[in-house]
Scaffold this active site. Structure first.
Site, PDB file in Angstrom:
ATOM      1  N   TYR A  51       0.856  -1.195   0.000  1.00 52.00           N
ATOM      2  CA  TYR A  51       0.000   0.000   0.000  1.00 52.00           C
ATOM      3  C   TYR A  51       0.881   1.230   0.000  1.00 52.00           C
ATOM      4  CZ  TYR A  51      -4.955  -0.856   0.242  1.00 52.00           C
ATOM      5  OH  TYR A  51      -6.247  -1.135  -0.097  1.00 52.00           O
ATOM      6  N   GLU A  53      -0.626   4.741  -0.276  1.00 54.57           N
ATOM      7  CA  GLU A  53      -1.509   5.910  -0.429  1.00 54.57           C
ATOM      8  C   GLU A  53      -0.720   7.181  -0.178  1.00 54.57           C
ATOM      9  OE1 GLU A  53      -5.248   5.592   1.689  1.00 54.57           O
ATOM     10  OE2 GLU A  53      -5.587   3.624   0.828  1.00 54.57           O
ATOM     11  N   ASP A 197      -8.142  14.066 -24.331  1.00 51.00           N
ATOM     12  CA  ASP A 197      -8.024  12.656 -23.942  1.00 51.00           C
ATOM     13  C   ASP A 197      -7.335  11.962 -25.115  1.00 51.00           C
ATOM     14  OD1 ASP A 197      -8.350   9.960 -23.558  1.00 51.00           O
ATOM     15  OD2 ASP A 197     -10.428  10.101 -22.850  1.00 51.00           O
ATOM     16  N   THR A 223      -4.562   6.793 -21.484  1.00 53.82           N
ATOM     17  CA  THR A 223      -4.295   5.466 -20.947  1.00 53.82           C
ATOM     18  C   THR A 223      -2.852   5.147 -21.328  1.00 53.82           C
ATOM     19  OG1 THR A 223      -5.149   4.469 -22.973  1.00 53.82           O
ATOM     20  CG2 THR A 223      -6.663   4.570 -21.105  1.00 53.82           C
ATOM     21  N   LYS A 226      -2.422   1.571 -24.873  1.00 56.21           N
ATOM     22  CA  LYS A 226      -2.823   1.490 -26.284  1.00 56.21           C
ATOM     23  C   LYS A 226      -1.568   1.702 -27.133  1.00 56.21           C
ATOM     24  CE  LYS A 226      -7.625   2.661 -25.298  1.00 56.21           C
ATOM     25  NZ  LYS A 226      -7.832   3.437 -24.064  1.00 56.21           N
ATOM     26  N   ARG A 232      -2.015  -1.758 -18.497  1.00 54.04           N
ATOM     27  CA  ARG A 232      -3.327  -1.096 -18.495  1.00 54.04           C
ATOM     28  C   ARG A 232      -3.355  -0.083 -17.360  1.00 54.04           C
ATOM     29  NH1 ARG A 232      -5.958  -4.038 -21.915  1.00 54.04           N
ATOM     30  NH2 ARG A 232      -7.726  -2.651 -21.771  1.00 54.04           N
TER      31      ARG A 232
HETATM   32  N1  DSN Z   1     -12.653   1.045 -24.399  1.00 58.43           N
HETATM   33  C1  DSN Z   1     -11.571   1.735 -25.047  1.00 58.43           C
HETATM   34  C2  DSN Z   1     -11.623   1.586 -26.519  1.00 58.43           C
HETATM   35  O1  DSN Z   1     -11.733   0.459 -26.955  1.00 58.43           O
HETATM   36  O2  DSN Z   1     -11.530   2.556 -27.261  1.00 58.43           O
HETATM   37  C3  DSN Z   1     -11.491   3.139 -24.652  1.00 58.43           C
HETATM   38  O3  DSN Z   1     -11.482   3.239 -23.277  1.00 58.43           O
END
Ligand code: DSN
Length: 412
Positions: A51, A53, A197, A223, A226, A232
């Protein structure tokens, strides 16, 4: 995973089946990728035991000295990668990164402006089924109905009328370049914050393959799994003046304990992304998407906006008289994994849809290039034009497996 195999055979077998699925098939889901062995090792490490925090140097638990080192490295590497003044690497996901920005800078009932889900936006950008659509007043812009690209004049007009607190730019299914500077100027013109985003295109932005939002828009969320090829998770970048408010909104505002094994793996990913080879990799993602798009167009299929500038393609199946669900299922049987997706002016539900979203990050990570994309495009076109042809699906599945087997996920 010999230890797991001996202690929990059921779970080991499930993981092994998924490994075989990934090895034998082609992963063309635009938001997915394959992480490096180093990222996998960091994710599976003992950093999960702790942990932590709080933030480096100011934790609510003892024994965090090595976690401070890992989180500081993750933050510094992310800042270096994007040239950001401030980075928060604790969000568990892209949605939680977005939530933290909203929580920090928007009161309940204030107006959030963003792209409609069916036009390529994301659930966390104000969809009525997400808390964002219920806690905030939402105004949503669409694409130009003729060109199917962003219409900045219409966005500006809407911003002047709706007076949003935050304007969101960035999308989950938009195949074209986004002008972040134009969005920031529109936001400044109406006294709003601008949040980009960049979850889908973060790797492209980090390497200059797509213009970056960092240092341009007030906030950037992303994120890390990707086009960035990390574990993730999520992250936020902003100017120093907003650092404190963002950090407070992530913890304790939105989250408790950070996932330290994920943050450690994020640090590994950001270091990998700083290497010159990562720029070559992102350039290849786009070259591959273009080659795939050209093949689909050569086969007389319709692409939303007529093509792609980035890592993804949106295929409109209306003329074929089939749904996205039918196409996803048929291609899945041929070991080609894609996802059904709504298209602009969609008439079907998100479980059915009229489109397919196809992306090249994962197959590019396996080393595939334009020649393989042309083969993949030809397979996809043949199946969507002859959806009930089980013999074709079977034959294609064999060819796909044969090609996939020459591009191992993790070469020795
Ligand atoms: N769910 C993702 C996507 O496939 O674009 C985005 O968060």
């Amino acid at each position: 995973m010999s230890y797991l195999a001996s202690t929990d055979r059921e779970i080991f077998d499930i993981i092994d089946k998924e490994r075989q699925r990934q090895v034998n098939g082609l992963e063309l889901i635009a938001s997915e990728n394959l992480v490096s062995r180093a990222v996998l090792e960091a994710m599976g490490s003992i950093m999960t035991n702790k942990y932590a925090e709080g933030y480096p140097g100011k934790r609510y638990y003892g024994g965090c000295e090595f976690h401070d080192m890992a989180e500081n490295l993750a933050r510094d590497r992310l800042k270096k990668l994007f040239g950001a003044e401030h980075a928060n690497v604790q969000p568990h996901s892209g949605t939680q990164a977005n939530m933290a920005v909203y929580f920090a800078f928007m009161k309940l009932g204030e107006t959030l402006m963003s792209m409609k889900l069916t036009q390529g936006g994301h659930l966390s950008h104000g969809s009525p089924v997400s808390f964002t659509g219920q806690f905030y007043r939402v105004a949503q812009y669409s694409l130009d109905p003729e060109t199917e690209v962003l219409d900045y004049g219409a966005v500006e007009e809407m911003a002047r009328k709706e007076k949003p607190k935050i304007i969101v730019c960035g999308a989950s299914a938009y195949p074209r370049t986004i002008d972040f500077k134009a969005f920031q100027e529109i936001a400044e013109g109406v006294g709003a914050y601008c949040m980009a985003d960049i979850a889908h295109i973060a790797g492209l932005c980090a390497t200059g393959v797509h213009p970056t939002s960092v240092g341009v828009t007030t906030f950037t969320t992303t994120t890390t799994h990707k086009t960035l090829r990390g574990p993730r998770g999520g992250a936020i970048m902003c100017g120093a003046e907003h650092a404190q408010a963002i950090d407070k909104a992530v913890f304790p505002g939105m989250q408790g304990g950070p996932l330290m094994h994920t943050i450690t793996a994020k640090a590994v990913c950001f270091q990998e992304a700083l290497r010159p080879s990562f720029t070559d990799y992102n350039r290849q993602i786009v070259k591959n998407a273009r080659a795939l798009a050209e093949t689909l167009l050569d086969n007389n299929l319709r692409l939303v906006s007529g093509g792609t500038d980035n890592h993804l393609i949106l295929l409109d199946l209306t003329a074929q008289g089939i749904t996205g669900l039918e196409a996803e299922t048929a291609l899945g049987k041929a070991c080609i994994t894609v996802n059904k997706n709504t298209i602009p002016n969609e008439t079907k539900s998100p479980f059915i849809t009229s489109g397919l979203r196809i992306g090249t990050p994962a197959v590019t990570s396996r080393g595939m290039k334009e020649a393989e994309m042309r083969r993949i495009g030809t397979w996809i076109a043949a199946i969507v034009k002859d959806i009930g042809n089980e013999a074709l699906i079977k034959k294609t599945g064999k060819e796909v497996q044969e090609m996939a087997s020459t591009y191992p996920l993790y070469p020795e």
